[in-house]
Design a protein around this motif. Structure first.
Motif, PDB file in Angstrom:
ATOM      1  N   ARG A 252       0.941  -1.226  -0.119  1.00 29.23           N
ATOM      2  CA  ARG A 252       0.142  -0.035  -0.081  1.00 29.23           C
ATOM      3  C   ARG A 252       0.916   1.215   0.118  1.00 29.23           C
ATOM      4  NH1 ARG A 252      -2.993  -2.852   3.991  1.00 29.23           N
ATOM      5  NH2 ARG A 252      -2.264  -1.210   5.533  1.00 29.23           N
ATOM      6  N   VAL A 253       2.033   1.251   0.674  1.00 26.41           N
ATOM      7  CA  VAL A 253       2.833   2.410   0.812  1.00 26.41           C
ATOM      8  C   VAL A 253       3.397   2.589  -0.371  1.00 26.41           C
ATOM      9  CG1 VAL A 253       4.984   3.036   1.612  1.00 26.41           C
ATOM     10  CG2 VAL A 253       3.728   2.118   3.347  1.00 26.41           C
ATOM     11  N   TRP A 254       3.915   1.349  -1.155  1.00 23.99           N
ATOM     12  CA  TRP A 254       4.375   1.457  -2.800  1.00 23.99           C
ATOM     13  C   TRP A 254       3.502   2.133  -3.686  1.00 23.99           C
ATOM     14  CZ3 TRP A 254       9.009   2.463  -4.564  1.00 23.99           C
ATOM     15  CH2 TRP A 254       9.079   2.290  -6.032  1.00 23.99           C
ATOM     16  N   PHE A 255       2.259   1.622  -3.554  1.00 21.99           N
ATOM     17  CA  PHE A 255       1.013   2.323  -4.454  1.00 21.99           C
ATOM     18  C   PHE A 255       1.004   3.795  -4.089  1.00 21.99           C
ATOM     19  CE2 PHE A 255      -0.280  -1.797  -6.044  1.00 21.99           C
ATOM     20  CZ  PHE A 255      -1.223  -1.508  -6.825  1.00 21.99           C
ATOM     21  N   TRP A 256       1.018   4.411  -2.839  1.00 23.80           N
ATOM     22  CA  TRP A 256       0.892   5.764  -2.712  1.00 23.80           C
ATOM     23  C   TRP A 256       2.167   6.418  -3.302  1.00 23.80           C
ATOM     24  CZ3 TRP A 256       3.791   9.058   0.062  1.00 23.80           C
ATOM     25  CH2 TRP A 256       3.426  10.240   0.176  1.00 23.80           C
ATOM     26  N   ILE A 257       3.327   5.867  -3.132  1.00 22.77           N
ATOM     27  CA  ILE A 257       4.424   6.485  -3.505  1.00 22.77           C
ATOM     28  C   ILE A 257       4.522   6.521  -5.278  1.00 22.77           C
ATOM     29  CG2 ILE A 257       7.154   6.460  -4.074  1.00 22.77           C
ATOM     30  CD1 ILE A 257       7.199   4.920  -1.276  1.00 22.77           C
ATOM     31  N   VAL A 258       4.136   5.489  -6.009  1.00 22.19           N
ATOM     32  CA  VAL A 258       3.829   5.488  -7.372  1.00 22.19           C
ATOM     33  C   VAL A 258       2.880   6.422  -7.592  1.00 22.19           C
ATOM     34  CG1 VAL A 258       3.419   4.044  -9.432  1.00 22.19           C
ATOM     35  CG2 VAL A 258       4.979   3.193  -7.556  1.00 22.19           C
ATOM     36  N   GLY A 259       1.613   6.409  -7.070  1.00 20.35           N
ATOM     37  CA  GLY A 259       0.738   7.108  -7.630  1.00 20.35           C
ATOM     38  C   GLY A 259       1.135   8.631  -7.304  1.00 20.35           C
ATOM     39  N   SER A 260       1.578   8.869  -6.293  1.00 18.07           N
ATOM     40  CA  SER A 260       1.882  10.488  -5.938  1.00 18.07           C
ATOM     41  C   SER A 260       2.946  10.931  -6.842  1.00 18.07           C
ATOM     42  CB  SER A 260       2.515  10.486  -4.569  1.00 18.07           C
ATOM     43  OG  SER A 260       1.276  10.183  -3.330  1.00 18.07           O
ATOM     44  N   GLY A 261       3.928   9.988  -7.317  1.00 18.29           N
ATOM     45  CA  GLY A 261       4.818  10.629  -8.107  1.00 18.29           C
ATOM     46  C   GLY A 261       4.455  10.801  -9.510  1.00 18.29           C
ATOM     47  N   SER A 262       3.432   9.737  -9.883  1.00 21.30           N
ATOM     48  CA  SER A 262       2.765   9.912 -11.261  1.00 21.30           C
ATOM     49  C   SER A 262       2.045  10.904 -11.356  1.00 21.30           C
ATOM     50  CB  SER A 262       2.094   8.714 -11.391  1.00 21.30           C
ATOM     51  OG  SER A 262       2.819   7.535 -11.576  1.00 21.30           O
ATOM     52  N   GLU A 263       1.306  11.430 -10.186  1.00 24.27           N
ATOM     53  CA  GLU A 263       0.444  12.519 -10.242  1.00 24.27           C
ATOM     54  C   GLU A 263       1.336  13.892 -10.243  1.00 24.27           C
ATOM     55  OE1 GLU A 263      -3.061  14.533  -7.501  1.00 24.27           O
ATOM     56  OE2 GLU A 263      -2.316  12.261  -6.844  1.00 24.27           O
ATOM     57  N   ALA A 264       2.434  13.794  -9.656  1.00 25.84           N
ATOM     58  CA  ALA A 264       3.548  15.127  -9.865  1.00 25.84           C
ATOM     59  C   ALA A 264       3.841  15.148 -11.200  1.00 25.84           C
ATOM     60  CB  ALA A 264       4.470  14.832  -8.722  1.00 25.84           C
ATOM     61  N   ALA A 265       4.309  14.036 -11.754  1.00 27.38           N
ATOM     62  CA  ALA A 265       4.624  14.140 -13.236  1.00 27.38           C
ATOM     63  C   ALA A 265       3.601  14.517 -14.223  1.00 27.38           C
ATOM     64  CB  ALA A 265       5.300  12.694 -13.640  1.00 27.38           C
ATOM     65  N   VAL A 266       2.426  14.057 -13.970  1.00 28.67           N
ATOM     66  CA  VAL A 266       1.448  14.700 -14.711  1.00 28.67           C
ATOM     67  C   VAL A 266       1.069  16.222 -14.719  1.00 28.67           C
ATOM     68  CG1 VAL A 266      -1.157  14.796 -15.240  1.00 28.67           C
ATOM     69  CG2 VAL A 266       0.277  12.392 -14.978  1.00 28.67           C
ATOM     70  N   ALA A 267       1.274  16.610 -13.628  1.00 31.52           N
ATOM     71  CA  ALA A 267       0.877  17.989 -13.148  1.00 31.52           C
ATOM     72  C   ALA A 267       2.150  18.863 -13.956  1.00 31.52           C
ATOM     73  CB  ALA A 267       1.034  18.520 -11.864  1.00 31.52           C
ATOM     74  N   LEU A 268       3.240  18.217 -13.852  1.00 35.35           N
ATOM     75  CA  LEU A 268       4.669  19.094 -14.517  1.00 35.35           C
ATOM     76  C   LEU A 268       4.491  18.774 -16.006  1.00 35.35           C
ATOM     77  CD1 LEU A 268       7.633  17.901 -12.238  1.00 35.35           C
ATOM     78  CD2 LEU A 268       6.822  20.426 -12.916  1.00 35.35           C
ATOM     79  N   ALA A 269       4.068  17.791 -16.615  1.00 31.45           N
ATOM     80  CA  ALA A 269       4.116  17.505 -18.002  1.00 31.45           C
ATOM     81  C   ALA A 269       3.119  18.196 -18.563  1.00 31.45           C
ATOM     82  CB  ALA A 269       3.807  15.869 -18.460  1.00 31.45           C
ATOM     83  N   LYS A 270       1.850  18.611 -18.116  1.00 37.60           N
ATOM     84  CA  LYS A 270       0.885  19.515 -18.675  1.00 37.60           C
ATOM     85  C   LYS A 270       1.362  20.842 -18.662  1.00 37.60           C
ATOM     86  CE  LYS A 270      -3.112  16.945 -16.854  1.00 37.60           C
ATOM     87  NZ  LYS A 270      -4.370  17.226 -15.980  1.00 37.60           N
ATOM     88  N   ARG A 271       2.345  21.427 -18.003  1.00 36.70           N
ATOM     89  CA  ARG A 271       2.717  22.802 -17.864  1.00 36.70           C
ATOM     90  C   ARG A 271       4.094  22.986 -18.502  1.00 36.70           C
ATOM     91  NH1 ARG A 271      -0.458  21.454 -13.687  1.00 36.70           N
ATOM     92  NH2 ARG A 271      -1.581  23.390 -12.790  1.00 36.70           N
ATOM     93  N   ILE A 272       5.006  22.003 -18.488  1.00 34.04           N
ATOM     94  CA  ILE A 272       6.271  22.076 -18.903  1.00 34.04           C
ATOM     95  C   ILE A 272       6.633  21.227 -20.134  1.00 34.04           C
ATOM     96  CG2 ILE A 272       8.939  22.340 -18.517  1.00 34.04           C
ATOM     97  CD1 ILE A 272       7.952  22.907 -15.590  1.00 34.04           C
TER      98      ILE A 272
END
Length: 272
Positions: A252-272
């Motif tokens: 569950r911790v690993w799922f949270w880490i992967v999900g949070s990292g993916s969400e941050a990556a999407v936010a960056l990719a939308k802008r930069i």
């Protein structure tokens, strides 16, 4: 006097030349438009014909027409993040495969030198189901990336592509290197694809609700469904119950880490 000067043979000849030049320019535009339609059509046929298994054909000319009619303003950033995500996905599997080959070469070296079996699942790559898993999913993700490269022009893509490649490579390689069996890799893929499904649906569902760009939406829905298949395939190989809520604490911790990292990556990719 001005009117008479414009009606001279020389002026009439110039007028004819101008009209002829305008006509040639219009013919050139038509040839260009026809060539563009032909390029979309032929490339689309090539993309669909190269798919293994169930080939899904998309009407690329219609997608182009939908774009010309006006996509929603918010869609450009979503597609930019889709392109970045599919780039990262390809490199996840490249990283996993490279790490498998690395571990396999070391294991074979140990075995050939000492005749001691190091119990590495990648010593005989051709017999390891995880290798087939990676190769199959890499082929699918590569096809998704081809789609996105046609939808998102180079000038519209994320400027952080090298980072997404490196991040994807590490996300695929580390689970293979850090865990004695492929279980951690399968868990990672399940976590990634769980996020990807939600990400795709965030723009598929509004498009479907507004009945906007139906052919593009069909393509996105198709990609999303294949990502779900990847998730389910990975989940079935972990030996754990599917779904994050049924996983042990570490998972569950690993799922949270992967999900949070993916969400941050999407936010960056939308802008930069």
């Amino acid at each position: 006097r001005l009117a008479s000067s414009q009606d001279t043979p020389a002026m009439r000849s110039i007028t004819k030349l101008v009209k002829r030049a305008n006509g040639l320019r219009e013919i050139g535009r038509e040839i260009g438009r026809f060539g563009e339609r032909l390029r979309w059509s032929s490339t689309g046929a090539a993309v669909s014909s190269e798919r293994s298994g169930d080939a899904e054909e998309f009407d690329w000319i219609r997608i182009q027409e939908e774009r010309g009619a006006g996509w929603p303003d918010w869609l450009a950033s979503e597609l930019r993040s889709d392109h970045a995500g599919e780039t990262g996905a390809v490199w996840i599997y490249k990283g996993a495969y490279t790490a498998m080959k690395f571990r396999g070469s070391i294991a074979r070296g140990i075995y050939n030198t000492t005749k001691i079996d190091p119990q590495c699942p990648y010593r005989e790559m051709e017999k390891q189901p995880a290798v087939e898993f990676v190769e199959h999913h890499l082929a699918t993700e590569s096809k998704h990336l081809e789609y996105m490269e046609r939808l998102v022009a180079p000038s519209e893509r994320s400027r952080l592509i090298p980072i997404w490649k490196m991040s994807g490579f590490l996300l695929g390689a580390i689970p293979v290197l850090a865990w004695p069996t492929p279980t951690f890799l399968y868990l990672t893929i399940e976590a990634v694809e769980s996020f990807v499904e939600k990400h795709y649906l965030n723009h598929i569902e509004p498009l479907e609700a507004e009945n906007r760009a139906p052919e593009l939406t069909r393509l996105l829905r198709y990609c999303c469904e294949e990502e779900v298949q990847h998730r389910d395939d990975a989940a079935s190989r972990t030996g754990l119950s599917p779904g994050v809520e049924n996983k042990p604490f570490f998972a569950r911790v690993w799922f949270w880490i992967v999900g949070s990292g993916s969400e941050a990556a999407v936010a960056l990719a939308k802008r930069i």
